[in-house]
Design an enzyme around this catalytic site. Sequence first.
Site, mmCIF file in Angstrom:
data_model
loop_
_atom_site.group_PDB
_atom_site.id
_atom_site.type_symbol
_atom_site.label_atom_id
_atom_site.label_comp_id
_atom_site.label_asym_id
_atom_site.label_seq_id
_atom_site.Cartn_x
_atom_site.Cartn_y
_atom_site.Cartn_z
ATOM 1 N N SER A 174 0.830 -1.214 0.000
ATOM 2 C CA SER A 174 0.000 0.000 0.000
ATOM 3 C C SER A 174 0.859 1.257 0.000
ATOM 4 O O SER A 174 1.941 1.281 0.587
ATOM 5 C CB SER A 174 -0.883 -0.008 1.255
ATOM 6 O OG SER A 174 -1.428 1.270 1.488
ATOM 7 N N THR B 181 -5.795 2.817 -7.066
ATOM 8 C CA THR B 181 -7.086 2.779 -6.376
ATOM 9 C C THR B 181 -7.894 4.023 -6.684
ATOM 10 O O THR B 181 -7.423 5.144 -6.475
ATOM 11 C CB THR B 181 -6.841 2.630 -4.861
ATOM 12 O OG1 THR B 181 -6.071 1.447 -4.661
ATOM 13 C CG2 THR B 181 -8.146 2.520 -4.094
ATOM 14 N N HIS C 176 -13.864 -1.299 -1.649
ATOM 15 C CA HIS C 176 -12.868 -1.023 -0.602
ATOM 16 C C HIS C 176 -13.229 -1.761 0.694
ATOM 17 O O HIS C 176 -13.037 -1.253 1.804
ATOM 18 C CB HIS C 176 -12.794 0.491 -0.357
ATOM 19 C CG HIS C 176 -11.408 1.009 -0.068
ATOM 20 N ND1 HIS C 176 -10.609 1.614 -0.997
ATOM 21 C CD2 HIS C 176 -10.675 1.029 1.070
ATOM 22 C CE1 HIS C 176 -9.467 1.989 -0.458
ATOM 23 N NE2 HIS C 176 -9.472 1.637 0.808
#
Length: 389
Positions: A111, A160, A282
């Site tokens: 991430s 994302t 998500h």
Amino acid sequence: MSVYDVVPVSVSDYRRRARWRLPRFLFDYIDGGANDETTMARNISDFACYQLRQRVLRDVSQVDTATTLLGHAAALPIALAPVGMAGMMARRGEVQAARAAQRAGIPFSASTVGICPVEEIQAALRAPFWFQLYMLRDRDFVLQMLARAETAGCDTLVFTVDLPVAGMRLRDFRNGMLGGGIKGKLSQVAQLLTSPGWVWDVGIKGKPHSFGNLSDKVADPEDLQSYKAFVDSQFDPAVTWQDIRWLRDHWQGKLLLKGLMEVDDARASVDSGADGVVVSNHGGRQLDGIASSISKLPAIAEAVGEQIEVYLDGGVRSGIDVVKALALGAHGVMLGRPWVWAMAARGEQGVFDMLDVFRREIATAMALVGVNRVDQLNAELIESGRGFN
Ligand SMILES: Cc1cc2nc3c(=O)[nH]c(=O)nc-3n(C[C@H](O)[C@H](O)[C@H](O)COP(=O)(O)O)c2cc1C
């Protein structure tokens, strides 16, 4: 968890162990979703709306769970989803999970807001891994991050798109993780007192607790609130499809757009040059009250599945769920919370063992629906007249 339980054999077993080990605010950070958490719950419960068909006498002596994910051989049709702050759940958590993924033969996604920087993950691996990015206002910094990720051996960018603003995760406010002033801090100290194992192993020996990929940019790299301020000021709500085309021009590797829920958006992803999409809300952490990701998968897979790879995440809790997702048109799935629970519970070995549970469940389900290869999973194996379409 009962004292008689010997080994965790399901995702919920790992979840219970994570709850036991982590301070509450960290457990809640993983476990929670937006607002009333209805979408988060539906992500899981809607898998039950689809039923598999049992087929018999089809010679299933050669069941093989292997596949390719964006051009790479993978032992399972699974990738570990990007999870921010995973390194707070176990000591240098992203490194442990990436190692487990490598041992299990599947991709790990780092991430943007991970604790371990991409270079630290690279140093622990032999294989390439995936890097997840959010669009930041400072486009020069975005280009720097892309270059850093490429140098660290990331060949796939998971971009994302469902976080132009952060969803309202109420647990994080209730338990003092965000805001709450002095009362919040005191509450956190009280929660830490009940987790001495975590305090020693991660809180003390797992430092630094900075967001490794962003630490050059943040005023006080040891302070979570400084990161929140940076993220709030940098996450770009003005992002559009034009930015995706800009990104495509600047990223030579594979591009996976994560956070699509509508057919039109999936089609626009194809037009903007993406190699794949992740049907995802998500994990129910953004807009509460929208549909589950599994209910949206069949239409998106039907519309674009021939052109690009379609992945699904949200609520995948067993190998049977994986088989259902593939039968409904997914090329592969991503796991979010399950790997973080397993890692919080038992580190690298926990993630590896949990993936082995998935492997056994997928292989068993494949045999019982009568197929030997993952590309033989299709809609004929789902009961008709059920589900949402
Ligand atoms: C604690 C937590 C942090 C997350 N952080 C990120 C992130 O940094 N970037 C991202 O793209 N998705 C993030 N996600 C979403 C996951 O990548 C994934 O979409 C979601 O967890 C899938 O649902 P599941 O948890 O039900 O498997 C996060 C999810 C959780 C639970």
